[in-house]
Structures are given as structure tokens and as C-alpha cells.
Design a protein around this motif. Structure first.
Motif, PDB file in Angstrom:
ATOM      1  N   ARG A  76       0.858  -1.237  -0.130  1.00 44.71           N
ATOM      2  CA  ARG A  76       0.065   0.039   0.035  1.00 44.71           C
ATOM      3  C   ARG A  76       0.807   1.112  -0.004  1.00 44.71           C
ATOM      4  O   ARG A  76       2.059   1.031   0.180  1.00 44.71           O
ATOM      5  CB  ARG A  76      -1.053   0.070   1.346  1.00 44.71           C
ATOM      6  CG  ARG A  76      -0.254  -0.008   2.352  1.00 44.71           C
ATOM      7  CD  ARG A  76      -1.227  -0.243   3.453  1.00 44.71           C
ATOM      8  NE  ARG A  76      -0.515  -0.382   4.814  1.00 44.71           N
ATOM      9  CZ  ARG A  76      -0.120  -1.618   5.533  1.00 44.71           C
ATOM     10  NH1 ARG A  76      -0.461  -2.592   4.711  1.00 44.71           N
ATOM     11  NH2 ARG A  76       0.554  -1.513   6.486  1.00 44.71           N
ATOM     12  N   CYS A  77       0.403   2.470  -0.194  1.00 41.52           N
ATOM     13  CA  CYS A  77       1.040   3.625  -0.317  1.00 41.52           C
ATOM     14  C   CYS A  77       1.701   3.879   1.297  1.00 41.52           C
ATOM     15  O   CYS A  77       1.245   3.791   2.467  1.00 41.52           O
ATOM     16  CB  CYS A  77       0.194   4.812  -0.594  1.00 41.52           C
ATOM     17  SG  CYS A  77       1.079   6.364  -0.554  1.00 41.52           S
ATOM     18  N   VAL A  78       3.143   4.094   1.038  1.00 41.20           N
ATOM     19  CA  VAL A  78       3.865   4.220   2.106  1.00 41.20           C
ATOM     20  C   VAL A  78       3.384   5.437   3.024  1.00 41.20           C
ATOM     21  O   VAL A  78       3.847   5.676   3.946  1.00 41.20           O
ATOM     22  CB  VAL A  78       5.460   4.000   1.904  1.00 41.20           C
ATOM     23  CG1 VAL A  78       5.771   5.287   1.163  1.00 41.20           C
ATOM     24  CG2 VAL A  78       6.085   3.842   3.077  1.00 41.20           C
ATOM     25  N   HIS A  79       2.662   6.419   2.464  1.00 37.14           N
ATOM     26  CA  HIS A  79       2.487   7.630   3.203  1.00 37.14           C
ATOM     27  C   HIS A  79       1.194   7.720   3.573  1.00 37.14           C
ATOM     28  O   HIS A  79       0.714   7.965   4.576  1.00 37.14           O
ATOM     29  CB  HIS A  79       2.633   8.864   2.163  1.00 37.14           C
ATOM     30  CG  HIS A  79       2.513  10.465   2.804  1.00 37.14           C
ATOM     31  ND1 HIS A  79       3.242  10.555   3.802  1.00 37.14           N
ATOM     32  CD2 HIS A  79       1.631  10.973   2.492  1.00 37.14           C
ATOM     33  CE1 HIS A  79       2.834  11.801   4.222  1.00 37.14           C
ATOM     34  NE2 HIS A  79       1.722  11.962   3.467  1.00 37.14           N
ATOM     35  N   CYS A  80       0.295   7.331   2.571  1.00 40.56           N
ATOM     36  CA  CYS A  80      -1.153   7.497   3.053  1.00 40.56           C
ATOM     37  C   CYS A  80      -1.966   6.129   3.323  1.00 40.56           C
ATOM     38  O   CYS A  80      -2.914   6.076   3.908  1.00 40.56           O
ATOM     39  CB  CYS A  80      -2.076   8.251   2.183  1.00 40.56           C
ATOM     40  SG  CYS A  80      -2.231   7.329   0.550  1.00 40.56           S
ATOM     41  N   GLY A  81      -1.291   5.137   3.098  1.00 39.53           N
ATOM     42  CA  GLY A  81      -1.716   3.790   3.239  1.00 39.53           C
ATOM     43  C   GLY A  81      -2.962   3.132   2.462  1.00 39.53           C
ATOM     44  O   GLY A  81      -3.239   2.284   2.604  1.00 39.53           O
ATOM     45  N   SER A  82      -3.284   4.024   1.326  1.00 38.35           N
ATOM     46  CA  SER A  82      -4.260   3.716   0.526  1.00 38.35           C
ATOM     47  C   SER A  82      -3.671   2.495  -0.404  1.00 38.35           C
ATOM     48  O   SER A  82      -2.472   2.268  -0.557  1.00 38.35           O
ATOM     49  CB  SER A  82      -4.643   4.786  -0.341  1.00 38.35           C
ATOM     50  OG  SER A  82      -3.668   5.129  -1.404  1.00 38.35           O
ATOM     51  N   SER A  83      -4.608   1.885  -0.971  1.00 38.97           N
ATOM     52  CA  SER A  83      -4.361   0.631  -1.929  1.00 38.97           C
ATOM     53  C   SER A  83      -3.484   1.089  -3.098  1.00 38.97           C
ATOM     54  O   SER A  83      -3.951   2.081  -3.740  1.00 38.97           O
ATOM     55  CB  SER A  83      -5.635  -0.033  -2.322  1.00 38.97           C
ATOM     56  OG  SER A  83      -5.592  -0.990  -3.497  1.00 38.97           O
ATOM     57  N   LEU A 120       4.531   4.766  -3.522  1.00 36.00           N
ATOM     58  CA  LEU A 120       3.521   6.151  -3.415  1.00 36.00           C
ATOM     59  C   LEU A 120       2.585   6.059  -4.452  1.00 36.00           C
ATOM     60  O   LEU A 120       2.888   5.796  -5.540  1.00 36.00           O
ATOM     61  CB  LEU A 120       4.543   7.406  -3.503  1.00 36.00           C
ATOM     62  CG  LEU A 120       5.681   7.885  -2.413  1.00 36.00           C
ATOM     63  CD1 LEU A 120       6.436   8.857  -2.933  1.00 36.00           C
ATOM     64  CD2 LEU A 120       4.896   8.393  -1.102  1.00 36.00           C
ATOM     65  N   CYS A 121       1.278   6.544  -3.966  1.00 30.61           N
ATOM     66  CA  CYS A 121       0.085   6.611  -4.836  1.00 30.61           C
ATOM     67  C   CYS A 121       0.366   7.851  -5.261  1.00 30.61           C
ATOM     68  O   CYS A 121       0.902   8.580  -4.936  1.00 30.61           O
ATOM     69  CB  CYS A 121      -1.089   6.282  -3.981  1.00 30.61           C
ATOM     70  SG  CYS A 121      -1.532   7.940  -3.081  1.00 30.61           S
ATOM     71  N   PRO A 122      -0.623   8.130  -6.648  1.00 30.24           N
ATOM     72  CA  PRO A 122      -0.350   9.374  -7.466  1.00 30.24           C
ATOM     73  C   PRO A 122      -0.575  10.575  -6.763  1.00 30.24           C
ATOM     74  O   PRO A 122      -0.240  11.676  -6.689  1.00 30.24           O
ATOM     75  CB  PRO A 122      -1.420   9.270  -8.502  1.00 30.24           C
ATOM     76  CG  PRO A 122      -1.437   7.814  -8.575  1.00 30.24           C
ATOM     77  CD  PRO A 122      -1.262   7.010  -7.369  1.00 30.24           C
ATOM     78  N   ASP A 123      -1.414  10.509  -5.535  1.00 28.91           N
ATOM     79  CA  ASP A 123      -1.852  11.515  -4.644  1.00 28.91           C
ATOM     80  C   ASP A 123      -0.451  11.979  -3.801  1.00 28.91           C
ATOM     81  O   ASP A 123      -0.595  13.016  -3.200  1.00 28.91           O
ATOM     82  CB  ASP A 123      -3.013  11.257  -3.705  1.00 28.91           C
ATOM     83  CG  ASP A 123      -4.355  11.200  -4.532  1.00 28.91           C
ATOM     84  OD1 ASP A 123      -4.310  11.516  -5.443  1.00 28.91           O
ATOM     85  OD2 ASP A 123      -5.182  10.391  -3.683  1.00 28.91           O
ATOM     86  N   CYS A 124       0.417  10.990  -3.486  1.00 24.17           N
ATOM     87  CA  CYS A 124       1.395  11.075  -2.735  1.00 24.17           C
ATOM     88  C   CYS A 124       2.685  11.517  -3.255  1.00 24.17           C
ATOM     89  O   CYS A 124       3.743  11.513  -2.643  1.00 24.17           O
ATOM     90  CB  CYS A 124       1.246   9.970  -1.519  1.00 24.17           C
ATOM     91  SG  CYS A 124       0.128  10.030  -0.511  1.00 24.17           S
ATOM     92  N   TRP A 125       2.707  11.476  -4.642  1.00 24.26           N
ATOM     93  CA  TRP A 125       4.245  11.517  -5.418  1.00 24.26           C
ATOM     94  C   TRP A 125       4.900  12.676  -4.833  1.00 24.26           C
ATOM     95  O   TRP A 125       6.243  12.859  -4.843  1.00 24.26           O
ATOM     96  CB  TRP A 125       3.883  11.815  -6.622  1.00 24.26           C
ATOM     97  CG  TRP A 125       3.515  10.437  -7.493  1.00 24.26           C
ATOM     98  CD1 TRP A 125       3.396   9.342  -6.835  1.00 24.26           C
ATOM     99  CD2 TRP A 125       3.349  10.383  -8.802  1.00 24.26           C
ATOM    100  NE1 TRP A 125       2.791   8.457  -7.799  1.00 24.26           N
ATOM    101  CE2 TRP A 125       2.840   8.968  -9.119  1.00 24.26           C
ATOM    102  CE3 TRP A 125       3.053  11.145 -10.100  1.00 24.26           C
ATOM    103  CZ2 TRP A 125       2.411   8.313 -10.324  1.00 24.26           C
ATOM    104  CZ3 TRP A 125       2.834  10.759 -11.196  1.00 24.26           C
ATOM    105  CH2 TRP A 125       2.435   9.347 -11.306  1.00 24.26           C
TER     106      TRP A 125
HETATM  107 ZN   LIG Z   1      -0.751   7.735  -1.020  1.00 22.74          ZN
END
Ligand SMILES: [Zn+2]
Length: 251
Positions: free
Chosen positions: A152-159, A175-180
Motif C-alpha cells: 500500500r502507499c507508504v505515506h497515506c496507506g491507500s491501496s 507512493l500512490c499518485p496523490d502522494c508523489w
Molecule cells: Zn498515498
């Protein structure tokens, strides 16, 4: 003087005086050990074969004041081709330097000993030196307690099952796109590359030969794992330049 036995791999050696050397070992029982091998550079010396770099050897050591000394040794496996073939030698030197640099003396981890042995086998017998190193890097980081977050995203935890991803060595995961924006140096990682990293975590070294990777997946794997390792390293690796020289940049 107290004697003790260890089973170990020789990570490196350094000359001392005219006939002796200091070897750095990674042992099953005591982790990293430095010891003096007296006379080991003389031809036909009984310590000669067992103290060559990458040799897998049973040692009898005695501890005294200062560095321990090797009393006897019995070679189990020489990994001879790692000292004869430049590409294999460069890869083995890189692995040994990581052990030397990232593991303190007195830290004992049997898993790291077996990872070292299985990696030397892969580098000796296998055709796939590059993927063997990537597999090693991920398992090494995991055994040191730095396993990257891949699920999962290492910053926000999302899938992170869908969409493009990046990998941050500093944050230690995808990192998910929101957290790049959390790490401007994060590197791109295709979903297929993330899946391959996940499979590395559960695959035995022997099964590595079934893995296939194209040039872009290889580049991504190398960049992600390098970012992760470099964040942990106290200095640049000396072996990296040698590796790039014989294998090509980005290896
Ligand atoms: Zn994220």
C-alpha cells in the motif's frame, strides 16, 4: 586463550606485513568477525585456501588481546569462479561490501548468513546475474529490518493496486499518485515491477530462474532498490564503480 569455532564466508581480506592478512568474515554463529590469518599469503600455507575472498570455510579461532586469530580452517566451498570471471567477481564484491558496510560486528543474524551463501551460489552458477542482485538487495534489506512497503502507499496507506506508482527510497516504499509530492526523487515503478518485487519476497533463490524481466522492468528494479539502499548507506560503495564498469551503467 579461548578457542571457538565458526562457519563463515570471507567477505574481504587486507594484507598485513609480508605474509599475514586480516580477513573480514560473516559467520553463521557470530555475524561479522575480523581476524588475523598469520602466514596466509605464503604458498602452501594451511590457511591459504580457506581465507580467499568468498570462500565458505569452517574456522577455529582464538581470541586474545586485540583481533582474534585464525588457528585452523577447513575449506567447504571455494566459489572459485567468483574470483575468475570479472562480471561475477564484481557482483560478489558488491554483495560483500554491503555486508561489510551495513552490518556491525556483534550483530548475529543466521538468515543473513544463508542469504549470503545462496547469493554466492546464484552468482557462481546462474546466468542471470542482474536479477540475482535485485533479489539479493530486496531480501537483504528485509532481513536488516528495512523491507520496503510494497502493498500500500507508504505515506497515506491507500491501496496501490491500480494506477501508476512511484517508489521512494527515503520513505521506504511505493507512493500512490496523490502522494508523489512527498518525495521529489521518487522513481517510477510499473505495477508489474511492484508485483515482481512482491514475488521476490516469497520466492526461494532456486526458483529465481523462472523470472523474466524486460529492459524497462530491470531499470525500474535497479533504480528502486538502489534508492532504498543508498538511503541506508553511510558512504558510497567502492564496488559500485567496478560493477558499472563491467556490467554497464544502471546495473
Ligand atoms: Zn498515498
Amino acid at each position: 586463550m579461548p578457542l571457538y569455532r565458526i562457519e563463515a564466508v570471507v567477505l574481504s581480506h587486507r594484507y598485513l606485513g609480508e605474509a599475514d592478512k586480516i580477513v573480514t568474515l560473516y559467520s553463521r554463529e557470530k555475524g561479522k568477525v575480523r581476524a588475523v590469518a598469520r602466514g596466509a599469503r605464503r604458498p602452501r600455507n594451511r590457511l591459504l585456501a580457506g581465507t580467499q575472498p568468498y570462500s565458505h570455510t569452517d574456522f577455529l579461532l582464538f581470541s586474545g588481546n586485540g583481533l582474534d586469530s585464525i588457528s585452523q580452517c577447513e575449506l567447504k566451498e571455494s566459489f572459485y569462479s567468483l574470483r575468475e570471471d570479472l562480471r561475477r567477481m564484481a557482483a560478489a564484491a558488491y554483495v560483500a561490501e554491503l555486508y561489510d558496510l551495513l552490518i556491525e560486528e556483534g550483530e548475529n543474524n543466521e538468515g543473513l548468513f544463508f542469504l549470503l551463501l545462496s547469493t554466492l551460489h546464484l552468482l557462481t552458477d546462474g546466468e542471470e546475474i542482474e536479477l540475482s542482485l535485485r533479489y539479493f538487495e530486496l531480501r537483504f534489506l528485509s532481513l536488516l529490518g528495512y523491507q520496503p512497503q510494497l502493498f500500500r502507499c507508504v505515506h497515506c496507506g491507500s491501496s496501490t493496486k491500480e494506477g501508476p506508482l512511484r517508489f521512494s527510497g527515503q520513505l521506504g516504499g511505493v507512493l500512490c499518485p496523490d502522494c508523489w509530492g512527498q518525495d521529489g526523487r521518487a522513481v517510477s515503478l510499473a505495477q508489474g515491477t511492484v508485483e515482481m518485487l512482491k514475488r521476490f519476497l516469497t520466492t526461494s533463490p532456486r526458483a529465481l530462474r523462472v523470472f523474466k524481466a524486460g529492459p524497462s522492468a530491470r531499470r525500474e528494479l535497479a533504480a528502486a532498490l538502489r534508492a532504498c539502499l543508498e538511503y541506508r548507506l553511510p558512504r558510497e560503495l567502492k564496488s559500485r564503480r567496478f560493477l558499472a564498469l563491467v556490467q554497464g551503467d544502471g546495473f
